[in-house]
Write an enzyme that holds these catalytic residues in place. Structure first.
Site, PDB file in Angstrom:
ATOM      1  N   ASP A 136      -2.163   6.674   6.215  1.00 30.70           N
ATOM      2  CA  ASP A 136      -3.194   5.816   5.642  1.00 30.70           C
ATOM      3  C   ASP A 136      -3.586   4.803   6.720  1.00 30.70           C
ATOM      4  O   ASP A 136      -2.839   3.891   7.029  1.00 30.70           O
ATOM      5  CB  ASP A 136      -2.617   5.106   4.403  1.00 30.70           C
ATOM      6  CG  ASP A 136      -3.581   4.070   3.814  1.00 30.70           C
ATOM      7  OD1 ASP A 136      -4.702   3.910   4.327  1.00 30.70           O
ATOM      8  OD2 ASP A 136      -3.179   3.417   2.821  1.00 30.70           O
ATOM      9  N   LYS A 144     -12.639  -1.816   5.776  1.00 26.90           N
ATOM     10  CA  LYS A 144     -11.902  -2.780   6.591  1.00 26.90           C
ATOM     11  C   LYS A 144     -12.394  -2.745   8.033  1.00 26.90           C
ATOM     12  O   LYS A 144     -12.985  -3.688   8.512  1.00 26.90           O
ATOM     13  CB  LYS A 144     -10.401  -2.501   6.538  1.00 26.90           C
ATOM     14  CG  LYS A 144      -9.697  -3.153   5.358  1.00 26.90           C
ATOM     15  CD  LYS A 144      -9.504  -2.265   4.199  1.00 26.90           C
ATOM     16  CE  LYS A 144      -8.882  -2.992   3.024  1.00 26.90           C
ATOM     17  NZ  LYS A 144      -8.105  -2.086   2.191  1.00 26.90           N
ATOM     18  N   TRP A 186       0.822  -1.211   0.000  1.00 28.19           N
ATOM     19  CA  TRP A 186       0.000   0.000   0.000  1.00 28.19           C
ATOM     20  C   TRP A 186       0.852   1.255   0.000  1.00 28.19           C
ATOM     21  O   TRP A 186       0.524   2.237  -0.681  1.00 28.19           O
ATOM     22  CB  TRP A 186      -1.004  -0.010   1.145  1.00 28.19           C
ATOM     23  CG  TRP A 186      -2.055  -1.056   0.926  1.00 28.19           C
ATOM     24  CD1 TRP A 186      -2.256  -2.188   1.677  1.00 28.19           C
ATOM     25  CD2 TRP A 186      -3.011  -1.125  -0.144  1.00 28.19           C
ATOM     26  NE1 TRP A 186      -3.275  -2.932   1.140  1.00 28.19           N
ATOM     27  CE2 TRP A 186      -3.757  -2.313   0.030  1.00 28.19           C
ATOM     28  CE3 TRP A 186      -3.301  -0.306  -1.232  1.00 28.19           C
ATOM     29  CZ2 TRP A 186      -4.788  -2.691  -0.850  1.00 28.19           C
ATOM     30  CZ3 TRP A 186      -4.323  -0.684  -2.108  1.00 28.19           C
ATOM     31  CH2 TRP A 186      -5.047  -1.859  -1.908  1.00 28.19           C
TER      32      TRP A 186
HETATM   33  C1  LIG Z   1      -7.503  -1.530   1.209  1.00 28.63           C
HETATM   34  C2  LIG Z   1      -6.441  -0.516   1.414  1.00 28.63           C
HETATM   35  C3  LIG Z   1      -6.290   0.567   0.538  1.00 28.63           C
HETATM   36  C4  LIG Z   1      -7.136   0.744  -0.700  1.00 28.63           C
HETATM   37  O1  LIG Z   1      -8.404   1.109  -0.370  1.00 28.63           O
HETATM   38  P1  LIG Z   1      -9.534   1.391  -1.475  1.00 28.63           P
HETATM   39  O2  LIG Z   1     -10.629   1.933  -0.636  1.00 28.63           O
HETATM   40  O3  LIG Z   1      -9.842   0.066  -2.099  1.00 28.63           O
HETATM   41  O4  LIG Z   1      -8.992   2.345  -2.455  1.00 28.63           O
HETATM   42  C5  LIG Z   1      -5.311   1.486   0.818  1.00 28.63           C
HETATM   43  N1  LIG Z   1      -4.519   1.370   1.891  1.00 28.63           N
HETATM   44  C6  LIG Z   1      -4.635   0.335   2.750  1.00 28.63           C
HETATM   45  C7  LIG Z   1      -3.728   0.260   3.933  1.00 28.63           C
HETATM   46  C8  LIG Z   1      -5.601  -0.633   2.541  1.00 28.63           C
HETATM   47  O5  LIG Z   1      -5.724  -1.666   3.393  1.00 28.63           O
END
Ligand SMILES: *Cc1c(COP(=O)(O)O)cnc(C)c1O
Length: 361
Positions: A172, A196, A103
């Site tokens: 993030d 998540k 990521w």
């Molecule tokens: C799933 C995830 C993303 C991507 O998220 P989207 O909503 O599908 O764009 C980005 N960063 C992390 C840490 C993730 O787990």
């Protein structure tokens, strides 16, 4: 009774059953309107109450100070990979990133579209199995960026890095928002796709310190400016009402359970149980992450061969334990044990893994 399995998928991920039931109950007639929440205006007073409540609950649960704004946006965390640099970049200043895995890599790729990116630390030397220590960012950086939890690799920051004063820390937190108590003041910007640890897919939470929203240049498209969404309280255009509504229900549920500190306690207990099974398996199960970087949310591990892993995933499924296959890019196995995964589910998983070992070693 409805059949429910234990769902260890990484995202979209398991949601609390009481939340799903409440959504089901209210689906056809939302609060006496005679309409579904799916059918009413995002400008209606009924929806507005949901919208406000979601932000209030998030503020309350995370202890978000008043100088921070909460936004509910679309486009996923992947949109934040470019929206954050687009809004926070400053001419002549590097954007500094820590490279911790899949990521972080995607975030770095997007930032490079806008200017100079400096990778100040990376764990690529050991296949991203740890979080770099003693990371230093320069005082000249436009911002510092980290990935709070690498959902695919299963590594998580245990201690936030320090940043020079004046340099905003961007994080993030897609897969670890509210997995533990944090001090929001350490950050300039936090973003997280909801699917998540917070709710369903379709909405992205952004928490931004208000002084940062004015950095953006006028030529940036309206929809891509944080400023636009701050000024309109995330109602500049049609917001993802249903996703926000579900997040609101999850937040209410979380609050009733005792909030983030109660979650943290349970998450530590759950993660410990799974890592203990791995550590006491005499190498039958091998944890991917180095112990001091282990994720509370995504436990990644390997067995001796891909065939044995496939067998383990298959047998787990027969036992009502779903979604244990590792990400397609890295293989292996992964148990995602977000806030909504019960202690009971984790105990069932541990019992299964021990039994599988006994029968296959
Ligand atoms: C799933 C995830 C993303 C991507 O998220 P989207 O909503 O599908 O764009 C980005 N960063 C992390 C840490 C993730 O787990």
């Amino acid at each position: 009774m409805t059949k429910r399995v234990y769902n260890f998928y990484a995202g979209p991920a398991t949601l609390p059953l009481p939340v799903l039931k409440k959504a089901q109950e209210e689906l056809l007639d939302f609060h006496g309107t005679g309409m579904s929440i799916l059918e009413i205006s995002h400008r209606s007073k009924e929806y507005d109450a949901v919208h406000k409540k979601a932000s209030e609950l998030l503020r309350d649960l995370m202890g978000i100070p008043s100088e921070y704004k909460v936004l509910w946006l679309q486009g996923g965390a992947s949109t934040q990979f470019f929206m954050a640099p687009l809004n926070l970049q400053q001419a002549g200043k590097p954007m500094e990133y820590v490279h911790t895995g899949a990521w972080a890599k995607k975030a770095i790729k997007e930032a490079k579209l806008y200017g100079e990116v400096k990778i100040v630390a990376s764990s690529e030397d050991k296949k991203f199995t740890y979080i770099p220590k003693n990371v230093t960012f320069s005082g000249n950086a436009a911002f510092a960026h980290i990935t709070g939890n690498e959902t695919i690799g299963g590594v998580e920051w245990q201690q936030w890095p320090t940043v020079p004063s004046g340099v905003p820390l961007v994080c993030d937190m897609s897969s670890n928002l509210m997995d533990k108590v944090i001090d929001v003041k350490k950050f300039g910007l936090i973003y997280a796709g909801a699917q998540k640890n917070l709710g369903p897919a379709g909405v992205t939470v952004v928490i931004v310190r208000e002084d940062l929203i004015n950095r953006v240049t006028e030529t940036v498209p309206t929809m891509l400016k944080y400023k636009t969404h701050v000024e309109k309280d995330s109602l500049y255009n049609t917001c993802p009402c249903f996703s926000i509504y579900l997040c609101e229900l999850v937040l209410e549920h979380l609050k009733a359970l005792g909030g983030v500190s109660a979650m943290e306690k349970q998450n530590r207990k759950k993660a410990q149980l799974v890592y203990d099974v791995i550590d006491h398996s005499n190498g039958f199960y091998r944890g991917v992450a180095q112990p001091d970087s282990r994720s509370l949310m995504n436990v990644t591990f390997n067995l001796a061969t891909p065939e044995l892993e496939a067998k383990c995933v298959e047998e787990a499924k027969k036992n009502g334990l779903i979604g244990l296959k590792g990400h397609r890019d890295v293989g292996g196995m992964r148990a995602s044990i977000y806030n909504a995964m019960s202690l009971e589910g984790v105990e069932k998983l541990c019992a299964f893994l021990q039994e599988f070992q006994e029968q296959n070693q």
